[in-house]
Write a protein that holds these residues in place. Structure first.
Motif, short mmCIF file in Angstrom:
data_model
loop_
_atom_site.label_atom_id
_atom_site.label_comp_id
_atom_site.label_asym_id
_atom_site.label_seq_id
_atom_site.Cartn_x
_atom_site.Cartn_y
_atom_site.Cartn_z
N ASN A 162 8.40 2.51 -14.87
CA ASN A 162 8.56 2.15 -13.46
C ASN A 162 8.62 0.63 -13.31
O ASN A 162 9.46 0.09 -12.60
N PHE A 163 7.68 -0.05 -13.99
CA PHE A 163 7.65 -1.51 -13.90
C PHE A 163 8.80 -2.15 -14.67
O PHE A 163 9.39 -3.13 -14.21
N ALA A 164 9.15 -1.58 -15.83
CA ALA A 164 10.25 -2.13 -16.64
C ALA A 164 11.56 -2.13 -15.87
O ALA A 164 12.45 -2.95 -16.15
N ALA A 165 11.69 -1.24 -14.88
CA ALA A 165 12.91 -1.18 -14.07
C ALA A 165 13.17 -2.50 -13.34
O ALA A 165 14.32 -2.80 -12.99
N TYR A 166 12.11 -3.28 -13.10
CA TYR A 166 12.28 -4.59 -12.44
C TYR A 166 13.24 -5.47 -13.24
O TYR A 166 14.14 -6.11 -12.67
N PHE A 167 13.07 -5.49 -14.54
CA PHE A 167 13.89 -6.35 -15.40
C PHE A 167 15.32 -5.82 -15.50
O PHE A 167 16.27 -6.59 -15.61
N ILE A 168 15.48 -4.47 -15.43
CA ILE A 168 16.81 -3.89 -15.42
C ILE A 168 17.55 -4.32 -14.15
O ILE A 168 18.71 -4.76 -14.20
N SER A 169 16.88 -4.21 -13.00
CA SER A 169 17.50 -4.57 -11.72
C SER A 169 17.82 -6.06 -11.65
O SER A 169 18.87 -6.45 -11.15
N LEU A 170 16.91 -6.88 -12.17
CA LEU A 170 17.06 -8.33 -12.05
C LEU A 170 18.09 -8.89 -13.03
O LEU A 170 18.95 -9.69 -12.64
N GLY A 195 13.49 1.70 -10.23
CA GLY A 195 14.59 0.90 -9.69
C GLY A 195 14.98 1.32 -8.29
O GLY A 195 15.40 0.50 -7.47
N ASN A 196 14.86 2.61 -8.00
CA ASN A 196 15.25 3.12 -6.69
C ASN A 196 14.15 2.92 -5.65
O ASN A 196 14.38 2.35 -4.59
N ASP A 197 12.94 3.36 -5.98
CA ASP A 197 11.89 3.42 -4.95
C ASP A 197 11.19 2.09 -4.67
O ASP A 197 10.81 1.82 -3.54
N ILE A 206 4.20 0.08 -7.55
CA ILE A 206 4.66 1.46 -7.74
C ILE A 206 4.21 1.96 -9.11
O ILE A 206 3.86 3.13 -9.28
N GLY A 207 4.16 1.05 -10.09
CA GLY A 207 3.64 1.42 -11.41
C GLY A 207 2.16 1.76 -11.37
O GLY A 207 1.72 2.75 -11.96
N GLY A 261 0.83 -1.21 0.00
CA GLY A 261 0.00 0.00 0.00
C GLY A 261 0.87 1.25 0.00
O GLY A 261 0.59 2.22 -0.72
N PHE A 262 1.93 1.25 0.81
CA PHE A 262 2.87 2.37 0.82
C PHE A 262 3.52 2.52 -0.56
O PHE A 262 3.73 3.65 -1.03
N ASP A 263 3.83 1.40 -1.18
CA ASP A 263 4.44 1.41 -2.51
C ASP A 263 3.51 2.09 -3.51
O ASP A 263 3.95 2.91 -4.34
N PHE A 264 2.23 1.77 -3.43
CA PHE A 264 1.22 2.40 -4.30
C PHE A 264 1.17 3.91 -4.04
O PHE A 264 1.17 4.72 -4.97
N ILE A 265 1.14 4.29 -2.75
CA ILE A 265 1.11 5.71 -2.38
C ILE A 265 2.37 6.40 -2.88
O ILE A 265 2.32 7.53 -3.39
N ASN A 266 3.51 5.74 -2.73
CA ASN A 266 4.78 6.27 -3.23
C ASN A 266 4.67 6.56 -4.73
O ASN A 266 5.15 7.59 -5.22
N GLY A 267 4.01 5.66 -5.46
CA GLY A 267 3.85 5.84 -6.91
C GLY A 267 3.09 7.10 -7.25
O GLY A 267 3.55 7.91 -8.07
N PHE A 268 1.91 7.31 -6.61
CA PHE A 268 1.15 8.52 -6.99
C PHE A 268 1.73 9.77 -6.33
O PHE A 268 1.60 10.87 -6.85
#
Length: 365
Positions: free
Chosen positions: A61-69, A208-210, A261-262, A25-32
């Protein structure tokens, strides 16, 4: 399903589930809350409509998952967050209290249109609750805070915006010099296109950061549960990197963190867009490219170093750097000083709020 049933069968397991829900939920709030960081300049310069802009930012925002992984190969920032507090003072109640405080501060600053740092409110809440749990003095002189992790975070409260500002200043000067003989209208058309690229780069850095910060909080809770509640040998072997074990076994948590976050970014943050996009300084497409590129570079450097920084601070510093290239008075310093106060107060206010929440929670546990 068997593991879920096991969690639901005991009080600690139920608390862990609640923490995971709150963290996402915090992640979602962080997104908006932080959506404005990625989209403010492209909305203000009319490169994209607000809806197109949040869709664009949310995708990256979501594509950053694949960059990090697959490219970075690890989640360094998540590891830093999880280990910012001495594990002797981490409990599920501590993490729960820190999350509640962080959510309250994030919603309050969003309501007021203040672009404060979601990262720092999360860290402040985590540290404050741990200090409350430890009492006035930790037994045996043991430090509650892991200073090797936390001191770089504090330094980058000021370092990240200054890095963004200097990079943006020199990138803007370089672009202006390169384009000095080009047709103004043609330049503007090209930079409107390039702004799509620069905003995508910044959104990748933001994701990737948040998203990893929420991963780190969930990781700390999961590791506590496996070490102290079910005594899982995978987490209790001496010398094992418990965060790596967490990422391997709870692989869906990193994925969910980037998804949420996305989704949060998709819901937008229009009050903060106004502050970021027009109240600090007027931004053109050329300057938007410079600011977003500088902000993205600063975020990539911090991610490489494993230091969680504020995307808000970083892009604000970059926008100021762009404004200074015109003249110092082009930056509305009154607005900037108010933002600076919000930045300085975020960690201590979040820490105090988390302490109060922890004391309240302690009455019922």
């Amino acid at each position: 399903m068997e593991f879920l049933s096991e969690l639901l069968s005991n009080q600690a397991g139920i608390m862990l589930i609640i923490i995971i829900i709150l963290a996402l939920g915090f992640d979602f709030i962080n997104g908006f809350h932080d959506a404005a960081n990625s989209i403010a300049t492209i909305v203000v310069t009319r490169v994209l409509t607000p809806f197109q802009a949040v869709l664009w930012a949310a995708f990256f925002n979501f594509a950053a998952y694949f960059i990090s992984l697959y490219i970075v190969g690890e989640f360094k920032i998540g590891n830093t967050i999880a280990k910012s507090v001495n594990e002797d003072f981490i409990t599920l109640e501590v993490i729960f209290s820190g999350l509640i405080a962080a959510i309250i501060w994030n919603l309050l600053t969003w309501k007021l249109g203040i672009p404060s740092s979601s990262s720092h409110t999360l860290i402040g809440g985590f540290i404050g609750a741990a200090l409350a749990h430890a009492g006035s003095f930790a037994p045996g002189g043991i430090d509650v805070i892991v200073y090797s992790k936390v001191i770089p975070i504090f330094l980058f409260i000021f370092g990240a915006p200054f890095l963004g500002m200097f990079l943006a200043y020199f990138i803007t000067i370089a672009i202006l010099w390169i384009c000095r003989k080009m047709n103004h209208h043609k330049c503007e058309v090209w930079f409107k296109r390039l702004q799509l690229v620069s905003s995508a780069l910044f959104s990748l850095g933001h994701g990737g950061n948040d998203a990893q910060k929420v991963m780190g909080i969930i990781g700390a809770a999961v590791i506590f549960y496996h070490v102290h509640i079910d005594m899982d040998p995978a987490y209790t072997v001496e010398g094992v990197n418990t965060f790596s074990v967490f990422v391997e076994h709870w692989w869906w948590v990193p994925l969910a963190s980037f998804i949420f976050i996305g989704l949060g970014t998709l819901s937008g943050g229009w009050k903060i867009v106004k502050t970021m996009g027009s109240k600090i300084t007027k931004v053109t497409p050329l300057e938007g490219v410079a600011a977003e590129t500088a902000g993205a570079m600063a975020l990539y450097v911090s991610e490489h170093m494993g230091i969680p920084v504020s995307t808000t601070h970083t892009i604000t510093g970059s926008i100021i750097g762009v404004g200074i290239t015109k003249r110092v008075s082009a930056v509305r310093w009154g607005v900037t000083i108010n933002l600076l106060w919000a930045w300085i107060l975020t960690i201590p206010v979040s820490a105090v709020m988390a302490m109060l929440v922890y004391y309240l929670v302690s009455l019922f546990t």
